[in-house]
Scaffold this motif. Structure first.
Motif, PDB file in Angstrom:
ATOM      1  N   ARG B  45      36.543  27.984  35.090  1.00 38.31           N
ATOM      2  CA  ARG B  45      36.160  26.873  35.960  1.00 38.31           C
ATOM      3  C   ARG B  45      37.371  26.131  36.515  1.00 38.31           C
ATOM      4  O   ARG B  45      37.266  25.471  37.543  1.00 38.31           O
ATOM      5  CB  ARG B  45      35.280  25.878  35.206  1.00 38.31           C
ATOM      6  N   ASN B  48      38.600  27.821  39.930  1.00 44.50           N
ATOM      7  CA  ASN B  48      38.009  27.438  41.219  1.00 44.50           C
ATOM      8  C   ASN B  48      37.796  25.931  41.335  1.00 44.50           C
ATOM      9  O   ASN B  48      36.999  25.474  42.141  1.00 44.50           O
ATOM     10  CB  ASN B  48      36.716  28.221  41.490  1.00 44.50           C
ATOM     11  N   LEU B  50      36.330  23.731  39.589  1.00 45.46           N
ATOM     12  CA  LEU B  50      35.131  23.021  39.135  1.00 45.46           C
ATOM     13  C   LEU B  50      35.530  22.040  38.048  1.00 45.46           C
ATOM     14  O   LEU B  50      34.847  21.050  37.799  1.00 45.46           O
ATOM     15  CB  LEU B  50      34.089  24.006  38.590  1.00 45.46           C
ATOM     16  N   GLU B  71      36.401  23.455  48.544  1.00 44.27           N
ATOM     17  CA  GLU B  71      35.418  24.331  49.205  1.00 44.27           C
ATOM     18  C   GLU B  71      36.083  25.579  49.781  1.00 44.27           C
ATOM     19  O   GLU B  71      35.553  26.678  49.701  1.00 44.27           O
ATOM     20  CB  GLU B  71      34.675  23.576  50.305  1.00 44.27           C
ATOM     21  N   ARG B  74      37.049  27.937  46.954  1.00 51.52           N
ATOM     22  CA  ARG B  74      35.894  28.578  46.317  1.00 51.52           C
ATOM     23  C   ARG B  74      35.281  29.658  47.190  1.00 51.52           C
ATOM     24  O   ARG B  74      34.733  30.631  46.680  1.00 51.52           O
ATOM     25  CB  ARG B  74      34.844  27.521  45.977  1.00 51.52           C
ATOM     26  N   ARG B  75      35.335  29.475  48.506  1.00 51.89           N
ATOM     27  CA  ARG B  75      34.739  30.499  49.371  1.00 51.89           C
ATOM     28  C   ARG B  75      35.570  31.777  49.386  1.00 51.89           C
ATOM     29  O   ARG B  75      35.110  32.812  49.837  1.00 51.89           O
ATOM     30  CB  ARG B  75      34.561  29.943  50.795  1.00 51.89           C
ATOM     31  N   MET B  77      36.691  32.959  46.569  1.00 50.32           N
ATOM     32  CA  MET B  77      36.489  33.515  45.227  1.00 50.32           C
ATOM     33  C   MET B  77      35.006  33.732  44.979  1.00 50.32           C
ATOM     34  O   MET B  77      34.203  32.836  45.194  1.00 50.32           O
ATOM     35  CB  MET B  77      36.978  32.521  44.172  1.00 50.32           C
ATOM     36  N   TYR B  79      31.968  33.932  42.389  1.00 49.33           N
ATOM     37  CA  TYR B  79      31.802  33.315  41.083  1.00 49.33           C
ATOM     38  C   TYR B  79      30.442  33.690  40.513  1.00 49.33           C
ATOM     39  O   TYR B  79      29.416  33.400  41.108  1.00 49.33           O
ATOM     40  CB  TYR B  79      31.938  31.793  41.230  1.00 49.33           C
ATOM     41  N   ILE B  81      28.223  32.859  37.402  1.00 51.26           N
ATOM     42  CA  ILE B  81      28.249  31.921  36.286  1.00 51.26           C
ATOM     43  C   ILE B  81      27.475  32.457  35.096  1.00 51.26           C
ATOM     44  O   ILE B  81      26.655  33.358  35.207  1.00 51.26           O
ATOM     45  CB  ILE B  81      27.744  30.517  36.687  1.00 51.26           C
ATOM     46  N   ILE B  84      23.677  32.744  35.335  1.00 55.58           N
ATOM     47  CA  ILE B  84      23.220  33.346  36.585  1.00 55.58           C
ATOM     48  C   ILE B  84      23.114  32.325  37.719  1.00 55.58           C
ATOM     49  O   ILE B  84      23.797  32.434  38.713  1.00 55.58           O
ATOM     50  CB  ILE B  84      21.894  34.119  36.468  1.00 55.58           C
ATOM     51  N   GLY B  85      22.220  31.306  37.550  1.00 54.82           N
ATOM     52  CA  GLY B  85      22.142  30.237  38.538  1.00 54.82           C
ATOM     53  C   GLY B  85      21.741  30.683  39.931  1.00 54.82           C
ATOM     54  O   GLY B  85      22.268  30.182  40.918  1.00 54.82           O
ATOM     55  N   LEU B  86      20.797  31.619  40.024  1.00 57.77           N
ATOM     56  CA  LEU B  86      20.270  31.956  41.353  1.00 57.77           C
ATOM     57  C   LEU B  86      19.508  30.746  41.894  1.00 57.77           C
ATOM     58  O   LEU B  86      18.968  29.953  41.129  1.00 57.77           O
ATOM     59  CB  LEU B  86      19.334  33.168  41.270  1.00 57.77           C
ATOM     60  N   VAL B  99      27.150  32.626  50.677  1.00 53.92           N
ATOM     61  CA  VAL B  99      28.538  32.352  51.100  1.00 53.92           C
ATOM     62  C   VAL B  99      28.792  32.831  52.543  1.00 53.92           C
ATOM     63  O   VAL B  99      29.358  32.089  53.338  1.00 53.92           O
ATOM     64  CB  VAL B  99      29.558  32.951  50.110  1.00 53.92           C
TER      65      VAL B  99
END
Ligand SMILES: Nc1ncnc2c1ncn2[C@@H]1O[C@H](COP(=O)(O)OP(=O)(O)OP(=O)(O)O)[C@@H](O)[C@H]1O
Ligand SMILES: [Mg+2]
Lengths: 250, 312
Positions: B45, B48, B50, B71, B74-75, B77, B79, B81, B84-86, B99
């Protein structure tokens, strides 16, 4: 044929048809009321048109709900942002306190302060509508799973994109439930608002109660009831649309 | 590509990452391994932004990332998690396109890319592009998570236990897919796991973390043959250490070229562990070996397999 049938069994369509018939066709029911209440000289409320009363009623309840959505939504969003987090406690306290007042009491209290007319009614209704909306906005935004938030930020969404593309759509069903509560309460309370001088569908009801004219009471009440049915069906439709992505809703 | 220089991160009194210095070379498949709470996710984390470090510098391609807009960084890279975090309210297609959409790719290009990625990760594009996350199995969701991270062709891919909570077969399949993707794209990968077998199978280099400190950094063979201390020895396992070591070397490295032996030939790219299994199964100490095209290239002897690795 089957399309017509499904249209006619649709609660929203049916409610709208009944509502339109009642609002526009109430004078045609005069003989019916005359027959049902032979003792009454005036079996039909004619001081104001039912269409005008309905539109004013909707303007009051709808206007108050809309203002409450804008203010309550903004407050709910603000206290879940980093900059507004400290106000969360105050907001919760105010919301909890406000929830213990019945809407009639809010109305009664606002008259000495604001006088008679549609203005105090609008303000009282707005205040009462704020509470469920604020609470549900906060609850909805807080229900967004942390991994989803982390994924959104991790892929490069800024705070605005995170709010509009992820948090609000995910919170929408919960927020909508709050708006629904506010709108339903406002629809009912707007009728009572006639006591403080706002012209709404409550007017025939109150005049009827004061003058022992049950026909007036019924005429006002059935239209309010039809409005409630339409509102309920409309919110159902909207809720289904907002939760299409959820398990077990398709 | 990525360099940590004396990076420290504290949460209250707890030091989650303790003056960590670590480099990830361009194109490398770097695996971070360590017990639960050792700071692996925190390290990822910080890459990127976070999480911001309390001390030290993190560079990506020589640039101090504290100076970059989060931002933008991060775009670049991908990531994946840990959970999952869909996005539950978006279809598979929109999730993967997230993205590219932020980057403003044209619609047609996004659509083609989604199709390509679904195929790459063995999800039938026509069947799954319109599905919502809750309609997918856990393994399919993890595939979509990987596809989403790969979508904008990032230079760097950060993956936090992307294949956890999967059955061994699905997990093995996804590992093989991941290895293939890395080979094909040349992306720099930083991959977190607490499973040593997974680390050995995928890594070009492994970093072992414990309580926020770097315990050892090296190739899988280094870690196996020269563990820095008992913590690493525990991680590689004492009982099946030998099998693990065989798993990181290929048959090609122990081959006697030119010789022939009877029987079904073994692929030169197979691991020594697979070769040993074949020998035991067939009751022989000699196996014929063939190259990718099936041409015989030599034989493998049990004695050569048992000898320590060539460290030349
Ligand atoms: N946001 C946070 N606030 C407080 N403590 C945290 C936070 N994030 C991590 N920690 C602590 O830092 C330590 C390292 O956490 P981290 O998530 O990096 O571990 P990990 O190696 O990824 O573990 P796991 O394998 O269980 O995922 C843990 O002790 C954890 O409790
Ligand atoms: Mg972790």
């Amino acid at each position: 044929m089957s399309r017509l049938r499904s249209l006619l069994t649709d609660r929203l369509v049916l409610g709208l048809l009944v509502l339109a018939a009642l609002v526009l066709g109430m004078p045609a029911l005069k003989p019916l009321f005359a027959a049902a209440f032979p003792a009454l000289d005036r079996p039909l409320y004619e001081a104001d048109g039912f269409l005008a009363l309905t539109l004013d009623h909707l303007a009051l309840a709808g206007g108050a709900s809309l203002i409450a959505v804008l203010l309550g939504g903004a407050a709910g969003i603000a206290v879940t942002r980093p900059f507004g987090r400290e106000f969360r406690g105050i907001l919760d306290a105010v919301a909890a306190m406000g929830q213990t007042f019945p809407p009639v009491a809010v109305l009664a209290v606002s008259v000495p302060v604001l006088g008679f007319g549609p203005a105090p009614a609008l303000i009282a209704l707005t205040l009462y509508g704020l509470l469920p909306i604020v609470e549900n906005t906060v609850a909805g935004l807080e229900s967004v799973p942390e991994p989803v938030r982390e994924a959104a930020r991790g892929m490069g969404m800024g705070p605005g994109a995170l709010l509009w593309r992820v948090e609000l759509p995910l919170a929408a069903p919960v927020i909508l439930a709050g708006v629904r509560t506010a709108a339903v309460v406002n629809l009912g309370t707007a009728a009572i608002a006639s006591t403080v001088g706002a012209k709404t569908l409550g007017l025939p009801i109150i005049v009827g109660l004061n003058g022992s004219n049950p026909a007036y009471v019924i005429q006002g009440a059935v239209i309010v009831a039809a409005l409630a049915v339409v509102l309920d069906a409309g919110f159902d439709r909207l809720a289904a649309r907002l939760t299409r992505w959820r398990p077990g809703t398709d | 590509m990525i360099a940590f220089e004396g990076v420290t991160k504290r949460f209250g009194a707890w030091t989650a990452v303790d003056s960590l210095s670590l480099t990830v070379a361009a194109g490398e498949f770097r695996v971070l391994i360590g017990p639960s709470g050792s700071g692996k996710s925190t390290v990822l984390r910080m890459m990127n932004r976070l999480i911001a470090p309390d001390a030290g510098t993190i560079r990506v391609e020589g640039e101090d990332i504290a100076r970059l807009k989060p931002e933008t960084l991060r775009r670049r890279m991908g990531y994946v998690i840990q959970n999952i975090g869909l996005f539950p309210h978006w279809t598979v297609e929109r999730n993967i396109a997230a993205v590219p959409d932020l980057l403003g790719w044209p619609k047609a290009r996004v659509r083609d890319r989604v199709t390509e990625l679904l195929a790459l990760l063995n999800l039938d594009p026509e069947r799954y592009r319109g599905a919502y996350p809750h309609e997918l199995s856990g393994g399919q969701q993890q595939r979509v998570g990987v596809a989403r991270a790969l979508a904008a062709e990032p230079q760097i891919l950060l993956m936090d236990e992307p294949f956890s909570a999967l059955d061994p077969i699905t997990r093995g399949a996804l590992q093989a897919e991941m290895a293939g993707i890395h080979k094909a794209t040349g992306t720099t990968v930083v991959f977190v796991t607490h499973d040593m077998d997974e680390a050995l199978a995928l890594a070009s280099r492994i970093a072992v973390l414990d309580r926020g400190r770097l315990v050892q950094s090296g190739t899988p063979l280094d870690i196996l043959t020269d563990p820095a201390d008992d913590r690493v020895r525990d991680l590689v396992g004492r009982e099946d250490w030998g099998l693990k070591r065989l798993a990181v070397e290929t048959v090609a490295e122990r081959l006697r070229p030119g010789e022939t032996a009877p029987g079904e030939p073994l692929a030169a790219g197979a691991s020594l562990r697979q070769a040993l299994a074949a020998m035991v199964a067939r009751g022989t100490d000699r196996l014929p070996v063939a190259d990718g095209q099936g041409r015989p290239v030599g034989t493998l002897h049990l004695a050569d397999l048992l000898r320590g690795p060539d460290r030349s």
